[in-house]
Motif scaffolding. Structure first.
Motif, PDB file in Angstrom:
ATOM      1  N   UNK A 137      -1.726  34.619 -15.794  1.00  0.00           N
ATOM      2  CA  UNK A 137      -1.122  35.935 -15.585  1.00  0.00           C
ATOM      3  C   UNK A 137      -1.338  36.420 -14.154  1.00  0.00           C
ATOM      4  N   UNK A 138      -2.573  36.268 -13.657  1.00  0.00           N
ATOM      5  CA  UNK A 138      -2.880  36.721 -12.292  1.00  0.00           C
ATOM      6  C   UNK A 138      -2.088  35.922 -11.268  1.00  0.00           C
ATOM      7  N   UNK A 139      -1.950  34.627 -11.506  1.00  0.00           N
ATOM      8  CA  UNK A 139      -1.208  33.766 -10.581  1.00  0.00           C
ATOM      9  C   UNK A 139       0.301  33.944 -10.707  1.00  0.00           C
ATOM     10  N   UNK A 140       0.759  34.415 -11.864  1.00  0.00           N
ATOM     11  CA  UNK A 140       2.187  34.602 -12.085  1.00  0.00           C
ATOM     12  C   UNK A 140       2.911  33.319 -12.443  1.00  0.00           C
ATOM     13  N   UNK A 141       2.169  32.343 -12.952  1.00  0.00           N
ATOM     14  CA  UNK A 141       2.794  31.083 -13.364  1.00  0.00           C
ATOM     15  C   UNK A 141       1.834  30.330 -14.271  1.00  0.00           C
ATOM     16  N   UNK A 142       2.386  29.385 -15.007  1.00  0.00           N
ATOM     17  CA  UNK A 142       1.579  28.570 -15.910  1.00  0.00           C
ATOM     18  C   UNK A 142       2.364  28.258 -17.167  1.00  0.00           C
ATOM     19  N   UNK A 143       1.945  27.212 -17.860  1.00  0.00           N
ATOM     20  CA  UNK A 143       2.624  26.804 -19.087  1.00  0.00           C
ATOM     21  C   UNK A 143       1.580  26.472 -20.154  1.00  0.00           C
ATOM     22  N   UNK A 144       1.807  26.962 -21.348  1.00  0.00           N
ATOM     23  CA  UNK A 144       1.012  26.582 -22.516  1.00  0.00           C
ATOM     24  C   UNK A 144       1.918  25.774 -23.432  1.00  0.00           C
ATOM     25  N   UNK A 145       1.511  24.557 -23.750  1.00  0.00           N
ATOM     26  CA  UNK A 145       2.254  23.717 -24.684  1.00  0.00           C
ATOM     27  C   UNK A 145       1.396  23.518 -25.925  1.00  0.00           C
ATOM     28  N   UNK A 227       3.382   7.491 -46.822  1.00  0.00           N
ATOM     29  CA  UNK A 227       2.582   7.590 -45.609  1.00  0.00           C
ATOM     30  C   UNK A 227       2.270   6.200 -45.053  1.00  0.00           C
ATOM     31  N   UNK A 228       1.994   5.269 -45.968  1.00  0.00           N
ATOM     32  CA  UNK A 228       1.620   3.919 -45.548  1.00  0.00           C
ATOM     33  C   UNK A 228       2.810   3.130 -45.012  1.00  0.00           C
ATOM     34  N   UNK A 229       4.008   3.414 -45.534  1.00  0.00           N
ATOM     35  CA  UNK A 229       5.208   2.673 -45.126  1.00  0.00           C
ATOM     36  C   UNK A 229       6.354   3.646 -44.872  1.00  0.00           C
ATOM     37  N   UNK A 230       6.256   4.438 -43.811  1.00  0.00           N
ATOM     38  CA  UNK A 230       7.288   5.447 -43.550  1.00  0.00           C
ATOM     39  C   UNK A 230       8.595   4.822 -43.096  1.00  0.00           C
ATOM     40  N   UNK A 231       9.704   5.470 -43.450  1.00  0.00           N
ATOM     41  CA  UNK A 231      11.024   4.978 -43.037  1.00  0.00           C
ATOM     42  C   UNK A 231      11.226   5.129 -41.539  1.00  0.00           C
ATOM     43  N   UNK A 232      10.732   6.207 -40.993  1.00  0.00           N
ATOM     44  CA  UNK A 232      10.805   6.452 -39.553  1.00  0.00           C
ATOM     45  C   UNK A 232       9.446   6.936 -39.088  1.00  0.00           C
ATOM     46  N   UNK A 233       9.088   6.602 -37.866  1.00  0.00           N
ATOM     47  CA  UNK A 233       7.792   7.023 -37.344  1.00  0.00           C
ATOM     48  C   UNK A 233       7.951   7.612 -35.947  1.00  0.00           C
ATOM     49  N   UNK A 234       6.947   8.356 -35.572  1.00  0.00           N
ATOM     50  CA  UNK A 234       6.859   8.892 -34.223  1.00  0.00           C
ATOM     51  C   UNK A 234       5.855   8.066 -33.436  1.00  0.00           C
ATOM     52  N   UNK A 235       6.271   7.617 -32.276  1.00  0.00           N
ATOM     53  CA  UNK A 235       5.359   6.882 -31.410  1.00  0.00           C
ATOM     54  C   UNK A 235       4.588   7.877 -30.546  1.00  0.00           C
ATOM     55  N   UNK A 236       3.396   7.478 -30.175  1.00  0.00           N
ATOM     56  CA  UNK A 236       2.590   8.338 -29.315  1.00  0.00           C
ATOM     57  C   UNK A 236       3.302   8.630 -27.999  1.00  0.00           C
ATOM     58  N   UNK A 237       4.054   7.659 -27.509  1.00  0.00           N
ATOM     59  CA  UNK A 237       4.808   7.878 -26.270  1.00  0.00           C
ATOM     60  C   UNK A 237       5.903   8.925 -26.455  1.00  0.00           C
ATOM     61  N   UNK A 238       6.460   9.026 -27.670  1.00  0.00           N
ATOM     62  CA  UNK A 238       7.465  10.063 -27.938  1.00  0.00           C
ATOM     63  C   UNK A 238       6.873  11.454 -27.714  1.00  0.00           C
ATOM     64  N   UNK A 239       5.658  11.623 -28.199  1.00  0.00           N
ATOM     65  CA  UNK A 239       5.011  12.928 -28.079  1.00  0.00           C
ATOM     66  C   UNK A 239       4.639  13.212 -26.630  1.00  0.00           C
ATOM     67  N   UNK A 240       4.113  12.212 -25.949  1.00  0.00           N
ATOM     68  CA  UNK A 240       3.744  12.385 -24.539  1.00  0.00           C
ATOM     69  C   UNK A 240       4.957  12.792 -23.711  1.00  0.00           C
ATOM     70  N   UNK A 241       6.092  12.147 -23.962  1.00  0.00           N
ATOM     71  CA  UNK A 241       7.308  12.478 -23.209  1.00  0.00           C
ATOM     72  C   UNK A 241       7.815  13.870 -23.557  1.00  0.00           C
ATOM     73  N   UNK A 242       7.712  14.254 -24.828  1.00  0.00           N
ATOM     74  CA  UNK A 242       8.142  15.596 -25.219  1.00  0.00           C
ATOM     75  C   UNK A 242       7.267  16.667 -24.582  1.00  0.00           C
ATOM     76  N   UNK A 243       5.967  16.430 -24.538  1.00  0.00           N
ATOM     77  CA  UNK A 243       5.057  17.379 -23.886  1.00  0.00           C
ATOM     78  C   UNK A 243       5.392  17.489 -22.404  1.00  0.00           C
ATOM     79  N   UNK A 244       5.653  16.348 -21.781  1.00  0.00           N
ATOM     80  CA  UNK A 244       6.029  16.332 -20.361  1.00  0.00           C
ATOM     81  C   UNK A 244       7.292  17.157 -20.125  1.00  0.00           C
ATOM     82  N   UNK A 245       8.310  16.952 -20.949  1.00  0.00           N
ATOM     83  CA  UNK A 245       9.561  17.708 -20.806  1.00  0.00           C
ATOM     84  C   UNK A 245       9.316  19.199 -21.013  1.00  0.00           C
ATOM     85  N   UNK A 246       8.546  19.537 -22.043  1.00  0.00           N
ATOM     86  CA  UNK A 246       8.281  20.943 -22.320  1.00  0.00           C
ATOM     87  C   UNK A 246       7.558  21.611 -21.156  1.00  0.00           C
TER      88      UNK A 246
END
Length: 269
Positions: A137-145, A227-246
């Motif tokens: 707030x004091x700096x007037x910039x920043x991001x919380x993800x 849970x053991x055999x999901x039809x689709x999964x999220x890769x850790x890299x998917x999350x890292x890239x989404x956080x980066x974009x956000x």
């Protein structure tokens, strides 16, 4: 910033950044494994300085670099939060990733377990955010993800307490985004799908088998098989890239589903 991405129901599925991204400092909670570790690696690869925090620091999991600092941090401990922020110095982006899962019939889930989940997933996120807001707030910039879960898109059975802890952060983040906008501070949500590598609900203190009474056995069996055999999964890299974009998207968009399953759920909703 120009963004050519589709906006479906307030969700951002792909970010197309047209401007140069300034290299900054990111602090990530829960960086010892899973999404947090991969996110630390991703930001470092983009040239950022990374403050990777975890309850018990581990050596050798991140590259040896003068742009990486590993600090102890327990998001449920106010003194630990204060010490980590003092040691880290100014940061530009806070990624609230630390979290724990719990699965089981709600009827059989002890309130002590539920409180433990909320202490980390909900109150820990709020405490970290509250501690860092003044410098932003004091700096007037920043991001919380804030990293939540696709369970907030379509709640799943046998995860009522976990889902509630993450849903609370969804509402918290949406409200806070409006509250801090006037100060130049952006607040974002990343909603990962299911990643078996995160070992959801395999906390040593929160035993799944203790929370599935016999009456629920036939109901629970196919769910845990899924849970053991999901039809689709999220890769850790998917999350890292989404956080980066956000972190780098200067628009007012709030939500970023991460992973094929999360995107499918968001589109269906």
């Amino acid at each position: 910033m120009t963004d050519d991405s589709p906006d479906i129901g307030g969700y951002l599925f792909c970010v197309n950044t047209k401007e140069d991204i300034v290299m900054k400092t990111v602090l990530i909670t829960g960086s010892s494994s899973g999404y947090g570790l991969e996110t630390a690696r991703h930001f470092h690869a983009q040239g950022w300085t990374v403050v990777a925090t975890m309850r018990t620091p581990r050596e050798g999991i991140l590259p040896a670099s003068d742009r990486i600092r590993v600090l102890p941090l327990d998001v449920t401990d106010a003194s630990s939060i204060a010490a980590a922020l003092e040691a880290s110095g100014p940061v530009d982006v806070l990624v609230n990733n630390a979290g724990i899962g719990v699965a089981g019939a709600f009827e059989a889930t002890p309130m002590s377990h539920i409180r433990k989940v909320f202490e980390t997933n909900t109150f820990g996120v709020m405490a970290m955010t509250q501690a860092i807001i003044p410098q932003f707030r004091i700096r007037g910039s920043g991001v919380v993800v804030n990293v939540t879960s696709s369970a907030t898109l379509v709640p799943m059975p046998l995860a009522a307490a976990y889902t509630a802890s993450k849903m609370a952060i969804e509402g918290f983040t949406g409200s806070l985004a409006h509250e801090l906008q006037a100060f130049g501070v952006r607040v974002k949500l990343v909603e990962p799908g299911y990643a078996p590598s995160t070992r959801f609900a395999h906390n040593t203190e929160l035993r799944v088998e203790d929370m599935i009474p016999e009456a629920y056995a036939s109901f629970a069996q196919p769910i845990f098989a899924g849970f053991a055999n999901p039809a689709m999964v999220t890769k850790e890299t998917d999350v890292a890239e989404a956080v980066w974009h956000a972190a780098n998207d200067t628009s007012a968009r709030l939500r970023y589903p991460a992973g094929a399953d999360a995107v499918a759920l968001a589109r269906a909703g």
